[in-house]
Design an enzyme around this catalytic site. Structure first.
Site, mmCIF file in Angstrom:
data_model
loop_
_atom_site.group_PDB
_atom_site.id
_atom_site.type_symbol
_atom_site.label_atom_id
_atom_site.label_comp_id
_atom_site.label_asym_id
_atom_site.label_seq_id
_atom_site.Cartn_x
_atom_site.Cartn_y
_atom_site.Cartn_z
ATOM 1 N N PHE A 134 0.892 -1.160 0.000
ATOM 2 C CA PHE A 134 0.000 0.000 0.000
ATOM 3 C C PHE A 134 0.933 1.214 0.000
ATOM 4 C CE2 PHE A 134 -2.617 3.307 1.787
ATOM 5 C CZ PHE A 134 -3.851 3.082 1.188
ATOM 6 N N ARG A 377 -12.615 -5.092 -6.419
ATOM 7 C CA ARG A 377 -12.320 -5.710 -5.115
ATOM 8 C C ARG A 377 -13.614 -6.009 -4.385
ATOM 9 N NH1 ARG A 377 -8.348 -2.944 -0.967
ATOM 10 N NH2 ARG A 377 -10.198 -1.653 -0.759
HETATM 11 C C1 LIG Z 1 -2.201 -1.858 4.002
HETATM 12 C C2 LIG Z 1 -2.473 -0.438 4.383
HETATM 13 N N1 LIG Z 1 -1.525 0.276 5.013
HETATM 14 C C3 LIG Z 1 -1.730 1.558 5.358
HETATM 15 C C4 LIG Z 1 -2.925 2.193 5.077
HETATM 16 C C5 LIG Z 1 -3.082 3.659 5.402
HETATM 17 O O1 LIG Z 1 -3.606 3.873 6.605
HETATM 18 P P1 LIG Z 1 -3.873 5.332 7.207
HETATM 19 O O2 LIG Z 1 -4.667 6.077 6.189
HETATM 20 O O3 LIG Z 1 -4.641 5.024 8.456
HETATM 21 O O4 LIG Z 1 -2.587 5.973 7.494
HETATM 22 C C6 LIG Z 1 -3.951 1.474 4.446
HETATM 23 C C7 LIG Z 1 -5.234 2.124 4.177
HETATM 24 O O5 LIG Z 1 -6.150 1.586 3.612
HETATM 25 C C8 LIG Z 1 -3.704 0.134 4.078
HETATM 26 O O6 LIG Z 1 -4.639 -0.585 3.448
#
Ligand SMILES: Cc1ncc(COP(=O)(O)O)c(C=O)c1O
Length: 407
Positions: A134, A377
């Site tokens: 991500f 998805r």
């Molecule tokens: C795997 C993953 N990591 C990090 C995030 C980001 O999180 P945040 O927006 O709470 O910082 C997401 C958001 O969907 C995610 O799916």
């Protein structure tokens, strides 16, 4: 699609729903008569939550005001709620603190991981990062690397063992890939990272609340995750940080705010970290969001994550079977692994007309989402998605594809 196939799959769905031990959980959530397959992005609202939040606002804030920091347990909420999440990810109490966003916790974890690695000796100047991550994790790890004088090495999770070496300081991986739903081998990869003398940091956003994680059992060092997906904490609900007990005394946060000070109200100019998971805190917690999450976690009372996992796999198997039966060959291709050991709790289908197809699915009450350019998805949240939902989603998908082709 033949009438017999349709009848047979509908009957199977009804039978599976009738014996589903989690079926009673569905009535705990605010859902309409559509099919909600986007709980891997934003979990549904548990029905009891609004009244609890109302109490936080009107009584705790409105009447008790400042007294609520103590009397309503506001001050200790980050650790207390961390302990509620702990059993869902296989952690003993005292190792998880709730607060900030996942992005901010990735920063804390990656910088702290490099600091832990440097305690074991010099020369570890590489941070391995999931090349399919991500994006926020990649952006933040890159900044953490620049700040700490490390080099980022992007690597597909399966290739990590071949890239690890005596220059590896830390490895940042996702347990489940946000796009494909692929489940990576957390136990095996963590063991490989340790064998190389490095620190393993896992992002659990797409696995916590969907499958057993086993943080303690598998010796994970640090982990982060969000609470608004399978944990149903609400939009923008706070994330969490896990610091294994054995690392807590040496955990050196790059964001040492006053909330993680051993004596926060001493207001001293020098920083001295508190013991335990509190060390992961930064500033004043977002109490309303945090207590919304705390209330939402009640739906997990008496629920076993193993039962959730068994249903998740059965649901995704059944959905894939229905897609195979209903959707004309070649219109969609699953990019989610068929093997259970490699599958999270979502099905991702590659589809040439994905954008138009998802728009029409949503118009018909089947809510999934799109990962551009061409991935549909569908997230399966076992607490409130049933087998009839899976059958209906596949059937509506086939109808929409038929129309989209004709258009
Ligand atoms: C795997 C993953 N990591 C990090 C995030 C980001 O999180 P945040 O927006 O709470 O910082 C997401 C958001 O969907 C995610 O799916």
């Amino acid at each position: 699609m033949s009438e017999t196939t349709y009848t047979e799959l509908r009957e199977r769905a009804a039978t599976l729903d009738a014996v589903d031990p989690l079926a009673p959980q569905r009535k705990l959530f605010a859902l309409d008569d559509g099919v909600y397959l986007d709980g891997n992005s934003l979990g549904a609202l548990p029905l009891h939550v609004p009244a609890r939040v109302q109490d936080v606002l009107t009584r705790q804030w409105g009447e008790l005001r400042i007294r609520s920091w103590g009397e309503s347990g506001w001050w200790t909420a980050p650790e207390r709620i961390g302990d509620r999440i702990a059993p869902l990810v296989g952690a003993a109490a005292g190792q998880i603190v709730v607060g900030d966003s996942t992005s901010v916790n990735v920063f804390k974890a990656v910088v702290a991981a490099t600091r832990l690695a440097s305690l074991a000796g010099e020369g570890r100047d590489e941070i391995l990062v999931d090349a399919t991550t991500f994006p926020t994790d990649g952006y933040i790890a890159a900044s953490a690397a620049r700040l700490t004088g490390h080099r980022i090495v992007p690597v597909a999770p399966a290739d990590v063992p071949g890239v690890l070496g005596d220059r590896t300081a830390a490895v940042l991986l996702n347990q489940v890939d946000f796009r494909t739903g692929r489940l990576h081998d957390l136990p095996g990869l963590t063991a490989a990272v340790h064998a190389a003398g490095a620190i393993a940091v896992w992002d659990l956003c797409h696995s916590a609340g969907a499958l057993p994680v086993g943080l303690d059992e598998h010796g994970v060092d640090l982990a982060v995750g969000c609470t608004y997906k399978y944990l149903n904490g609400g939009p923008g609900s706070p994330a969490y940080l896990y610091v294994a007990e054995r690392h807590q005394a040496a955990f050196d946060s790059p964001l040492p705010g006053w909330n993680s000070h051993v004596d926060p109200f001493g207001m001293t100019p020098d920083y001295a970290p508190a013991d335990g998971s509190v060390r992961g805190r930064v500033g004043t917690p977002d109490i309303v969001s945090m207590l919304t999450l705390e209330a939402a976690l009640d739906v997990w009372d008496g629920v076993s994550v193993d039962t959730v996992r068994a249903k998740s796999l059965a649901l995704t198997d059944f959905f894939l079977e229905c897609v195979e039966a209903y959707v004309p060959q070649g219109r969609v291709v699953s990019v989610t692994p068929a093997a259970h050991a490699e599958r999270g709790s979502q099905v991702a289908l590659r589809c040439a007309e994905a954008e138009a197809v998802m728009r029409r699915l949503i118009e018909r009450g089947v809510v999934g989402d799109l990962r551009r350019p061409d991935v549909l998805r569908f997230g399966f949240t076992p607490l409130y998605v049933g087998f009839a939902d899976a059958e209906r989603a596949a059937r509506v998908l086939a109808e929409v594809l038929e129309e989209t082709q004709q258009a």
